[in-house]
Motif scaffolding. Sequence first.
Motif, PDB file in Angstrom:
ATOM      1  N   PRO A  59      -2.242  -5.395   1.626  1.00  0.00           N
ATOM      2  CA  PRO A  59      -1.513  -4.811   0.411  1.00  0.00           C
ATOM      3  C   PRO A  59       0.104  -5.660   0.328  1.00  0.00           C
ATOM      4  O   PRO A  59       0.389  -5.889   1.413  1.00  0.00           O
ATOM      5  CB  PRO A  59      -1.341  -3.230   0.940  1.00  0.00           C
ATOM      6  CG  PRO A  59      -2.428  -2.858   1.692  1.00  0.00           C
ATOM      7  CD  PRO A  59      -2.955  -4.170   2.348  1.00  0.00           C
ATOM      8  N   ILE A  60       0.523  -5.785  -0.852  1.00  0.00           N
ATOM      9  CA  ILE A  60       1.738  -6.402  -0.735  1.00  0.00           C
ATOM     10  C   ILE A  60       2.870  -5.649  -0.100  1.00  0.00           C
ATOM     11  O   ILE A  60       2.679  -4.295   0.130  1.00  0.00           O
ATOM     12  CB  ILE A  60       2.054  -6.387  -2.298  1.00  0.00           C
ATOM     13  CG1 ILE A  60       2.394  -5.310  -2.917  1.00  0.00           C
ATOM     14  CG2 ILE A  60       1.266  -7.530  -3.060  1.00  0.00           C
ATOM     15  CD1 ILE A  60       2.969  -5.517  -4.341  1.00  0.00           C
ATOM     16  N   ALA A  61       3.953  -6.404   0.215  1.00  0.00           N
ATOM     17  CA  ALA A  61       5.063  -5.677   1.058  1.00  0.00           C
ATOM     18  C   ALA A  61       5.359  -4.434   0.198  1.00  0.00           C
ATOM     19  O   ALA A  61       5.813  -4.323  -0.851  1.00  0.00           O
ATOM     20  CB  ALA A  61       6.200  -6.645   1.137  1.00  0.00           C
ATOM     21  N   GLY A  62       5.423  -3.291   0.966  1.00  0.00           N
ATOM     22  CA  GLY A  62       5.933  -1.990   0.445  1.00  0.00           C
ATOM     23  C   GLY A  62       5.094  -1.415  -0.505  1.00  0.00           C
ATOM     24  O   GLY A  62       5.047  -0.333  -1.141  1.00  0.00           O
ATOM     25  N   GLY A  63       3.663  -1.939  -0.524  1.00  0.00           N
ATOM     26  CA  GLY A  63       2.630  -1.707  -1.401  1.00  0.00           C
ATOM     27  C   GLY A  63       1.523  -0.652  -0.837  1.00  0.00           C
ATOM     28  O   GLY A  63       0.553  -0.653  -1.412  1.00  0.00           O
ATOM     29  N   GLN A  64       1.897   0.104   0.226  1.00  0.00           N
ATOM     30  CA  GLN A  64       1.061   1.219   0.646  1.00  0.00           C
ATOM     31  C   GLN A  64       1.754   2.685   0.509  1.00  0.00           C
ATOM     32  O   GLN A  64       2.799   2.976   0.823  1.00  0.00           O
ATOM     33  CB  GLN A  64       1.025   1.282   2.078  1.00  0.00           C
ATOM     34  CG  GLN A  64       0.172  -0.284   2.487  1.00  0.00           C
ATOM     35  CD  GLN A  64      -0.085  -0.379   3.917  1.00  0.00           C
ATOM     36  OE1 GLN A  64      -0.591   0.564   4.627  1.00  0.00           O
ATOM     37  NE2 GLN A  64       0.170  -1.660   4.405  1.00  0.00           N
ATOM     38  N   GLY A  65       0.884   3.486  -0.490  1.00  0.00           N
ATOM     39  CA  GLY A  65       1.355   4.945  -0.451  1.00  0.00           C
ATOM     40  C   GLY A  65       1.104   5.862   0.616  1.00  0.00           C
ATOM     41  O   GLY A  65       0.327   5.397   1.590  1.00  0.00           O
ATOM     42  N   ASP A  66       1.918   7.041   0.352  1.00  0.00           N
ATOM     43  CA  ASP A  66       1.537   8.092   1.545  1.00  0.00           C
ATOM     44  C   ASP A  66       0.275   8.694   1.128  1.00  0.00           C
ATOM     45  O   ASP A  66      -0.374   8.695   0.183  1.00  0.00           O
ATOM     46  CB  ASP A  66       2.763   9.103   1.294  1.00  0.00           C
ATOM     47  CG  ASP A  66       3.939   8.678   1.493  1.00  0.00           C
ATOM     48  OD1 ASP A  66       4.116   7.696   2.378  1.00  0.00           O
ATOM     49  OD2 ASP A  66       4.976   9.107   0.875  1.00  0.00           O
ATOM     50  N   GLU A  67      -0.373   9.127   2.310  1.00  0.00           N
ATOM     51  CA  GLU A  67      -1.670   9.840   2.243  1.00  0.00           C
ATOM     52  C   GLU A  67      -1.248  11.304   1.658  1.00  0.00           C
ATOM     53  O   GLU A  67      -0.407  11.928   1.696  1.00  0.00           O
ATOM     54  CB  GLU A  67      -2.244  10.278   3.678  1.00  0.00           C
ATOM     55  CG  GLU A  67      -3.655  10.826   3.733  1.00  0.00           C
ATOM     56  CD  GLU A  67      -4.100  10.988   4.911  1.00  0.00           C
ATOM     57  OE1 GLU A  67      -4.901  10.204   5.247  1.00  0.00           O
ATOM     58  OE2 GLU A  67      -3.541  12.008   5.809  1.00  0.00           O
ATOM     59  N   VAL A  68      -2.495  11.633   0.616  1.00  0.00           N
ATOM     60  CA  VAL A  68      -2.218  12.913  -0.003  1.00  0.00           C
ATOM     61  C   VAL A  68      -3.510  13.610   0.432  1.00  0.00           C
ATOM     62  O   VAL A  68      -4.768  13.301   0.253  1.00  0.00           O
ATOM     63  CB  VAL A  68      -2.318  12.493  -1.598  1.00  0.00           C
ATOM     64  CG1 VAL A  68      -2.329  13.751  -2.400  1.00  0.00           C
ATOM     65  CG2 VAL A  68      -1.145  11.680  -2.183  1.00  0.00           C
TER      66      VAL A  68
END
Length: 187
Positions: free
Chosen positions: A78-87
């Motif tokens: 994933p791009i830098a800063g491109g990982q989201g929180d788990e839901v």
Amino acid sequence: GSWLPGVPYTVAATFGYDGTGSTNTETASGAIVCTSFSPSTSGTVTQLSVQYRHDGANNFAFRTAIYADSAGEPTGTPIAGGQGDEVSVTGGGTAFRDSGGFSASVVGSTTYHLCAWQSNGNGFLIYDTGGAAANQSEFDGGGTYPTWPSFTSDGSLTWRIHVVATYTEAGGGGRTSSKRALLGVGK
């Protein structure tokens, strides 16, 4: 809050697909599904929203990420800063579910792959078929949830998943409307 007529407000910019199709599939555990889109302007992604259906009995969790494009396929990690929180999804039928935690810079008119990956096979990912070839999905069956792998495409799908990125345009942009604004009233 209440609406104030004639007071400008800013609407967040988005890119992706928020269609209303009802096709869904129980997504295999470990399968990462991505669909490609391009933002119209540059900015910073703050959230991805993915449409899932909960079957009313089996809970699941999912994560989201943004991958760069190489020859029409997701590439690398994933791009830098491109990982989201788990839901965690514990009910609610069919709905867009928001995954925050992003701080990914995107460049206008550049292709990115918006991806969803669930913890087990209990969630039903909502998609449409027959979309534009540029927006059809790639999938990867590798990796161990929740650590995002280096993407290696296992093939193409004729799906266009329902996924939307919300971002702040560079320079503090956004679409402004002078029709009305919401007045927040504190307690």
